[in-house]
Design an enzyme around this catalytic site. Sequence first.
Site, short mmCIF file in Angstrom:
data_model
loop_
_atom_site.label_atom_id
_atom_site.label_comp_id
_atom_site.label_asym_id
_atom_site.label_seq_id
_atom_site.Cartn_x
_atom_site.Cartn_y
_atom_site.Cartn_z
N HIS A 124 -41.15 -15.61 61.16
CA HIS A 124 -41.88 -14.89 60.11
C HIS A 124 -43.05 -15.70 59.54
O HIS A 124 -43.89 -15.14 58.83
CB HIS A 124 -40.95 -14.52 58.95
CG HIS A 124 -39.89 -13.53 59.31
ND1 HIS A 124 -40.18 -12.31 59.87
CD2 HIS A 124 -38.53 -13.58 59.21
CE1 HIS A 124 -39.05 -11.65 60.09
NE2 HIS A 124 -38.03 -12.39 59.71
N ASP A 248 -28.86 -11.89 64.68
CA ASP A 248 -28.53 -10.93 63.62
C ASP A 248 -28.46 -9.47 64.08
O ASP A 248 -28.06 -8.61 63.26
CB ASP A 248 -29.46 -11.10 62.40
CG ASP A 248 -30.89 -11.41 62.75
OD1 ASP A 248 -31.27 -11.25 63.92
OD2 ASP A 248 -31.65 -11.81 61.85
ZN LIG Z 1 -33.66 -12.06 61.60
#
Ligand SMILES: [Zn+2]
Length: 344
Positions: A124, A248
């Site tokens: 990110h 995830d």
């Molecule tokens: Zn993630």
Amino acid sequence: MKVGLVYDPIYLKHDTGQHVENASRLEAIISHLEQTGLKQQLTPINPHPTTAEELSLVHHEQHISHIQEVAQKGGGWLDADTIMSPNSYEVALYAVGGVIKATEAVMNGEVASAFALVRPPGHHATPQQAMGFCLFNNVAIAAKYALASYGLERIFIIDFDVHHGNGTQEAFYDNPQVLYVSTHLYPFYPGTGDIDETGGGEAEGTTLNIPLPSGSGDAEYEQVFAQIVAPAAKRFKPQLILVSAGYDPHWADELAMMQVSVSGFARMVKIINELAEELCNGRLVFSLEGGYNLTALAASVKATFDVLLGNTNIEDPLGPPPHRIAAPDLTHLIKAIKEIHALL
Ligand SMILES: [Zn+2]
């Protein structure tokens, strides 16, 4: 067939307190690799801290000095999701350096493939800012480093974290030397990753997003890997494959709503490994991104190593999702992506 493991206890010193992205993630993985006897099958690679010059391959000067200053002042929150401790700047330098060392070991032929078990994660982090638990973009910097240091012309980054790697996409949006492909839950954090984000200018087509509906599981991921990821990689002909490995999408992970099992991750890794063998002499580097259910994370990382080592007995202690919700139909999505990217 040597498989490298990048790890160092320094990665535990990025102290995030009660945050979901904390040191117990790596502790759980390492202890599982030790208890199962898998760690001794791996070739240890010691990370070094990256340099300011290497960080600048992706990040702006102001961002680098901001992270350094926040650490010097004792840490704190960078945004609503992202926290730093006094050691976080140094640890982040080792995280980037760890993925670079893994890449060097693979490029120099010291190991066939490698997995950098680092934190903080990276995908990110944009050129200008930290976000989403990420300070510097480990994989993006390693890709730029490999392009510059080994004279490579084509690198394929596959990102199967459940969140879209907006930072990696941004770093290479106008760069035709890097094919960035992401599977992710959509719409979801960070909001980017729609199918019409395909790269700019001469890099048109080298960003390929596969935004998946909630409830996607092993069969859906296998479908998009076989029908989109593999053909896109084969057309691009990469000289190195880097993986933003986030676990995830596992059904037990509470950060998202996907239904992938440990066995499902193993099948994705197998497809990626076969692509590396077919397209780039097996050159393959994994870097840890997300994954927050400790049992699922540790078992999935072990399964990844098992596939890379050629072990055929993949343990899935959690099994398939206990309450499988209806599988989404991806027919229209896959057709639309194939049309946009001329993969027909
Ligand atoms: Zn993630």
